[in-house]
Design a protein around this motif. Sequence first.
Motif, PDB file in Angstrom:
ATOM      1  N   PHE A   1       0.821  -1.203   0.000  1.00 50.66           N
ATOM      2  CA  PHE A   1       0.000   0.000   0.000  1.00 50.66           C
ATOM      3  C   PHE A   1       0.855   1.253   0.000  1.00 50.66           C
ATOM      4  O   PHE A   1       1.816   1.368   0.769  1.00 50.66           O
ATOM      5  CB  PHE A   1      -0.922   0.011   1.223  1.00 50.66           C
ATOM      6  N   VAL A   2       0.478   2.192  -0.854  1.00 53.27           N
ATOM      7  CA  VAL A   2       1.057   3.525  -0.792  1.00 53.27           C
ATOM      8  C   VAL A   2       0.545   4.153   0.505  1.00 53.27           C
ATOM      9  O   VAL A   2      -0.660   4.104   0.777  1.00 53.27           O
ATOM     10  CB  VAL A   2       0.648   4.369  -2.018  1.00 53.27           C
ATOM     11  N   PRO A   3       1.447   4.694   1.341  1.00 56.34           N
ATOM     12  CA  PRO A   3       0.988   5.292   2.596  1.00 56.34           C
ATOM     13  C   PRO A   3      -0.160   6.275   2.373  1.00 56.34           C
ATOM     14  O   PRO A   3      -0.178   7.034   1.393  1.00 56.34           O
ATOM     15  CB  PRO A   3       2.249   5.984   3.122  1.00 56.34           C
ATOM     16  N   LEU A   4      -1.115   6.231   3.302  1.00 51.87           N
ATOM     17  CA  LEU A   4      -2.352   6.986   3.128  1.00 51.87           C
ATOM     18  C   LEU A   4      -2.717   7.755   4.384  1.00 51.87           C
ATOM     19  O   LEU A   4      -2.148   7.557   5.441  1.00 51.87           O
ATOM     20  CB  LEU A   4      -3.483   6.042   2.710  1.00 51.87           C
ATOM     21  N   ARG A   5      -3.693   8.649   4.210  1.00 55.80           N
ATOM     22  CA  ARG A   5      -4.127   9.501   5.312  1.00 55.80           C
ATOM     23  C   ARG A   5      -5.591   9.874   5.149  1.00 55.80           C
ATOM     24  O   ARG A   5      -6.158   9.725   4.060  1.00 55.80           O
ATOM     25  CB  ARG A   5      -3.287  10.777   5.356  1.00 55.80           C
ATOM     26  N   GLN A   6      -6.167  10.362   6.227  1.00 55.52           N
ATOM     27  CA  GLN A   6      -7.452  11.047   6.129  1.00 55.52           C
ATOM     28  C   GLN A   6      -7.163  12.368   5.429  1.00 55.52           C
ATOM     29  O   GLN A   6      -6.372  13.175   5.911  1.00 55.52           O
ATOM     30  CB  GLN A   6      -8.038  11.305   7.510  1.00 55.52           C
ATOM     31  N   ASP A   7      -7.802  12.598   4.290  1.00 56.52           N
ATOM     32  CA  ASP A   7      -7.498  13.799   3.528  1.00 56.52           C
ATOM     33  C   ASP A   7      -8.267  15.016   4.022  1.00 56.52           C
ATOM     34  O   ASP A   7      -7.843  16.148   3.808  1.00 56.52           O
ATOM     35  CB  ASP A   7      -7.739  13.568   2.038  1.00 56.52           C
ATOM     36  N   ALA A   8      -9.403  14.811   4.677  1.00 60.15           N
ATOM     37  CA  ALA A   8     -10.213  15.927   5.184  1.00 60.15           C
ATOM     38  C   ALA A   8     -10.996  15.436   6.396  1.00 60.15           C
ATOM     39  O   ALA A   8     -12.197  15.189   6.304  1.00 60.15           O
ATOM     40  CB  ALA A   8     -11.141  16.443   4.092  1.00 60.15           C
ATOM     41  N   PRO A   9     -10.328  15.261   7.545  1.00 57.57           N
ATOM     42  CA  PRO A   9     -10.964  14.626   8.699  1.00 57.57           C
ATOM     43  C   PRO A   9     -12.239  15.305   9.184  1.00 57.57           C
ATOM     44  O   PRO A   9     -13.167  14.637   9.622  1.00 57.57           O
ATOM     45  CB  PRO A   9      -9.876  14.682   9.770  1.00 57.57           C
ATOM     46  N   ALA A  10     -12.307  16.623   9.106  1.00 56.48           N
ATOM     47  CA  ALA A  10     -13.501  17.323   9.588  1.00 56.48           C
ATOM     48  C   ALA A  10     -14.653  17.201   8.600  1.00 56.48           C
ATOM     49  O   ALA A  10     -15.791  16.898   8.981  1.00 56.48           O
ATOM     50  CB  ALA A  10     -13.175  18.794   9.850  1.00 56.48           C
ATOM     51  N   ALA A  11     -14.379  17.414   7.327  1.00 58.88           N
ATOM     52  CA  ALA A  11     -15.442  17.406   6.310  1.00 58.88           C
ATOM     53  C   ALA A  11     -15.813  16.001   5.847  1.00 58.88           C
ATOM     54  O   ALA A  11     -16.976  15.733   5.544  1.00 58.88           O
ATOM     55  CB  ALA A  11     -15.010  18.242   5.106  1.00 58.88           C
ATOM     56  N   LYS A  12     -14.814  15.100   5.788  1.00 60.82           N
ATOM     57  CA  LYS A  12     -15.035  13.725   5.316  1.00 60.82           C
ATOM     58  C   LYS A  12     -14.292  12.776   6.257  1.00 60.82           C
ATOM     59  O   LYS A  12     -13.231  12.246   5.904  1.00 60.82           O
ATOM     60  CB  LYS A  12     -14.529  13.555   3.886  1.00 60.82           C
TER      61      LYS A  12
END
Length: 196
Positions: free
Chosen positions: A151-162
Amino acid sequence: MTNPLRIGFALTGSFCTFSRVLPVIQSLTGDGCVVTPVLSANAGALDTRFGTAAGWRDRLVTLTGCAPIDTIAAAEPIGPKAMFDVLVVAPCTGNTLAKLAHGITDTPVTMAVKSHLRSEKPVVLAVSTNDGLAGSAANLGMLLNRRHYYFVPLRQDAPAAKPRSLVADMRLVPDTIASALEGRQLQPILLAPGDG
Protein backbone atom coordinates in the motif's frame (compact mmCIF):
# COMPACT_ATOMS: atom_id res chain seq x y z
CA MET A 1 23.16 -2.20 -18.24
CA THR A 2 20.00 -3.36 -16.50
CA ASN A 3 16.68 -3.58 -18.26
CA PRO A 4 14.23 -0.75 -17.60
CA LEU A 5 11.60 -1.37 -14.94
CA ARG A 6 8.30 -2.42 -16.54
CA ILE A 7 5.34 -0.93 -14.71
CA GLY A 8 1.66 -1.54 -15.32
CA PHE A 9 -0.14 1.56 -14.08
CA ALA A 10 -3.87 1.08 -13.61
CA LEU A 11 -6.32 3.91 -13.05
CA THR A 12 -9.80 3.45 -11.61
CA GLY A 13 -12.66 5.90 -11.25
CA SER A 14 -11.50 8.31 -8.54
CA PHE A 15 -11.44 11.06 -11.15
CA CYS A 16 -10.57 13.84 -8.68
CA THR A 17 -7.25 12.07 -8.08
CA PHE A 18 -6.12 11.78 -11.70
CA SER A 19 -4.36 15.17 -11.62
CA ARG A 20 -2.16 13.85 -8.77
CA VAL A 21 -1.41 10.59 -10.57
CA LEU A 22 -0.26 11.88 -13.95
CA PRO A 23 2.82 13.68 -12.54
CA VAL A 24 3.83 10.37 -10.92
CA ILE A 25 3.61 8.62 -14.29
CA GLN A 26 5.64 11.44 -15.85
CA SER A 27 8.29 11.05 -13.15
CA LEU A 28 8.49 7.29 -13.65
CA THR A 29 8.86 7.56 -17.42
CA GLY A 30 11.42 10.34 -16.90
CA ASP A 31 13.42 7.90 -14.77
CA GLY A 32 13.49 5.44 -17.67
CA CYS A 33 10.67 3.14 -16.61
CA VAL A 34 8.44 1.61 -19.25
CA VAL A 35 4.90 2.43 -18.11
CA THR A 36 1.81 0.83 -19.64
CA PRO A 37 -1.53 2.36 -18.64
CA VAL A 38 -4.46 0.12 -17.70
CA LEU A 39 -7.91 1.70 -17.48
CA SER A 40 -11.03 0.48 -15.71
CA ALA A 41 -14.21 0.69 -17.76
CA ASN A 42 -15.25 3.86 -15.92
CA ALA A 43 -11.82 5.50 -16.03
CA GLY A 44 -11.63 4.80 -19.74
CA ALA A 45 -15.11 5.92 -20.76
CA LEU A 46 -16.69 8.49 -18.44
CA ASP A 47 -16.56 12.24 -18.92
CA THR A 48 -16.70 14.07 -15.59
CA ARG A 49 -16.24 17.58 -14.21
CA PHE A 50 -12.56 16.67 -13.84
CA GLY A 51 -12.05 16.05 -17.56
CA THR A 52 -13.11 13.96 -20.52
CA ALA A 53 -12.23 10.32 -21.01
CA ALA A 54 -10.62 11.16 -24.34
CA GLY A 55 -8.57 13.93 -22.75
CA TRP A 56 -7.20 11.69 -19.99
CA ARG A 57 -6.49 8.93 -22.50
CA ASP A 58 -4.58 11.31 -24.76
CA ARG A 59 -2.48 12.55 -21.84
CA LEU A 60 -1.64 8.98 -20.81
CA VAL A 61 -0.56 8.07 -24.33
CA THR A 62 1.57 11.21 -24.54
CA LEU A 63 3.25 10.47 -21.20
CA THR A 64 3.87 6.76 -21.76
CA GLY A 65 3.95 6.25 -25.51
CA CYS A 66 1.60 3.29 -24.98
CA ALA A 67 -2.07 2.80 -25.75
CA PRO A 68 -3.94 1.86 -22.57
CA ILE A 69 -5.07 -1.69 -21.85
CA ASP A 70 -8.81 -1.17 -21.44
CA THR A 71 -10.56 -4.51 -21.89
CA ILE A 72 -10.65 -7.70 -19.84
CA ALA A 73 -9.42 -9.67 -22.85
CA ALA A 74 -6.41 -7.39 -23.30
CA ALA A 75 -5.56 -7.59 -19.56
CA GLU A 76 -5.70 -11.38 -19.31
CA PRO A 77 -2.26 -12.03 -20.96
CA ILE A 78 -0.43 -9.73 -18.49
CA GLY A 79 0.57 -12.64 -16.24
CA PRO A 80 1.18 -15.36 -18.82
CA LYS A 81 3.36 -13.01 -20.86
CA ALA A 82 5.10 -11.60 -17.71
CA MET A 83 4.46 -8.11 -19.04
CA PHE A 84 5.24 -6.15 -15.85
CA ASP A 85 7.70 -6.23 -12.98
CA VAL A 86 5.18 -4.42 -10.78
CA LEU A 87 1.55 -3.40 -11.18
CA VAL A 88 0.31 -0.16 -9.61
CA VAL A 89 -3.36 0.68 -9.09
CA ALA A 90 -3.53 4.43 -8.55
CA PRO A 91 -6.07 5.62 -7.75
CA CYS A 92 -7.61 2.47 -6.29
CA THR A 93 -11.27 3.11 -5.49
CA GLY A 94 -13.25 1.44 -2.73
CA ASN A 95 -15.11 -0.49 -5.42
CA THR A 96 -11.88 -1.90 -6.86
CA LEU A 97 -10.57 -2.59 -3.36
CA ALA A 98 -13.70 -4.65 -2.62
CA LYS A 99 -13.42 -6.61 -5.85
CA LEU A 100 -9.77 -7.44 -5.21
CA ALA A 101 -10.50 -8.47 -1.62
CA HIS A 102 -13.26 -10.82 -2.76
CA GLY A 103 -11.69 -12.19 -5.93
CA ILE A 104 -14.11 -10.52 -8.35
CA THR A 105 -12.58 -10.20 -11.81
CA ASP A 106 -15.01 -8.21 -13.93
CA THR A 107 -13.01 -5.14 -15.00
CA PRO A 108 -9.78 -4.65 -16.96
CA VAL A 109 -8.03 -3.55 -13.75
CA THR A 110 -9.13 -6.48 -11.59
CA MET A 111 -8.20 -8.87 -14.41
CA ALA A 112 -4.81 -7.16 -14.70
CA VAL A 113 -4.20 -7.67 -10.97
CA LYS A 114 -5.36 -11.29 -11.02
CA SER A 115 -3.23 -12.09 -14.05
CA HIS A 116 -0.17 -10.29 -12.67
CA LEU A 117 -0.44 -12.06 -9.29
CA ARG A 118 -0.25 -15.47 -10.92
CA SER A 119 3.51 -14.91 -11.14
CA GLU A 120 3.61 -13.72 -7.50
CA LYS A 121 4.83 -10.28 -8.48
CA PRO A 122 4.05 -7.16 -6.42
CA VAL A 123 0.86 -5.13 -6.69
CA VAL A 124 0.95 -1.58 -5.32
CA LEU A 125 -2.39 -0.06 -4.27
CA ALA A 126 -2.89 3.69 -3.85
CA VAL A 127 -6.27 3.93 -2.14
CA SER A 128 -8.62 6.82 -2.81
CA THR A 129 -12.07 6.33 -1.30
CA ASN A 130 -14.56 8.32 0.75
CA ASP A 131 -15.46 5.23 2.81
CA GLY A 132 -11.99 3.98 3.71
CA LEU A 133 -12.85 4.09 7.41
CA ALA A 134 -16.36 2.75 6.84
CA GLY A 135 -17.53 0.17 4.28
CA SER A 136 -14.11 -0.20 2.66
CA ALA A 137 -12.21 -0.67 5.93
CA ALA A 138 -12.77 -4.43 6.03
CA ASN A 139 -11.53 -4.83 2.45
CA LEU A 140 -8.47 -2.73 3.20
CA GLY A 141 -7.74 -4.97 6.17
CA MET A 142 -8.16 -8.13 4.11
CA LEU A 143 -5.67 -6.97 1.50
CA LEU A 144 -3.17 -5.81 4.11
CA ASN A 145 -2.99 -9.47 5.14
CA ARG A 146 -2.45 -10.84 1.62
CA ARG A 147 0.90 -11.61 0.11
CA HIS A 148 2.19 -9.48 -2.75
CA TYR A 149 -0.06 -6.47 -1.99
CA TYR A 150 1.68 -3.26 -0.92
CA PHE A 151 0.00 0.00 0.00
CA VAL A 152 1.06 3.52 -0.79
CA PRO A 153 0.99 5.29 2.60
CA LEU A 154 -2.35 6.99 3.13
CA ARG A 155 -4.13 9.50 5.31
CA GLN A 156 -7.45 11.05 6.13
CA ASP A 157 -7.50 13.80 3.53
CA ALA A 158 -10.21 15.93 5.18
CA PRO A 159 -10.96 14.63 8.70
CA ALA A 160 -13.50 17.32 9.59
CA ALA A 161 -15.44 17.41 6.31
CA LYS A 162 -15.03 13.73 5.32
CA PRO A 163 -14.06 11.79 8.46
CA ARG A 164 -14.15 8.37 6.77
CA SER A 165 -12.22 9.32 3.63
CA LEU A 166 -8.73 7.93 2.95
CA VAL A 167 -6.35 8.96 0.17
CA ALA A 168 -2.86 7.69 -0.58
CA ASP A 169 -0.06 10.21 -0.87
CA MET A 170 0.59 9.79 -4.57
CA ARG A 171 4.05 11.37 -4.21
CA LEU A 172 5.06 8.17 -2.41
CA VAL A 173 4.18 5.83 -5.29
CA PRO A 174 7.81 5.56 -6.52
CA ASP A 175 9.13 4.81 -3.02
CA THR A 176 6.39 2.23 -2.49
CA ILE A 177 7.29 0.56 -5.79
CA ALA A 178 10.94 0.37 -4.75
CA SER A 179 10.03 -1.17 -1.38
CA ALA A 180 7.55 -3.60 -2.94
CA LEU A 181 10.19 -4.87 -5.36
CA GLU A 182 12.27 -5.72 -2.28
CA GLY A 183 9.29 -7.45 -0.64
CA ARG A 184 8.84 -4.71 1.97
CA GLN A 185 5.89 -2.50 2.86
CA LEU A 186 6.89 1.18 2.91
CA GLN A 187 6.37 2.57 6.42
CA PRO A 188 4.58 4.20 8.01
CA ILE A 189 1.40 3.16 6.21
CA LEU A 190 -0.73 5.68 8.13
CA LEU A 191 0.26 9.32 7.69
CA ALA A 192 -0.83 12.39 9.62
CA PRO A 193 -3.93 14.09 8.16
CA GLY A 194 -3.31 16.70 5.49
CA ASP A 195 -3.03 17.21 1.75
CA GLY A 196 -1.29 14.25 0.12
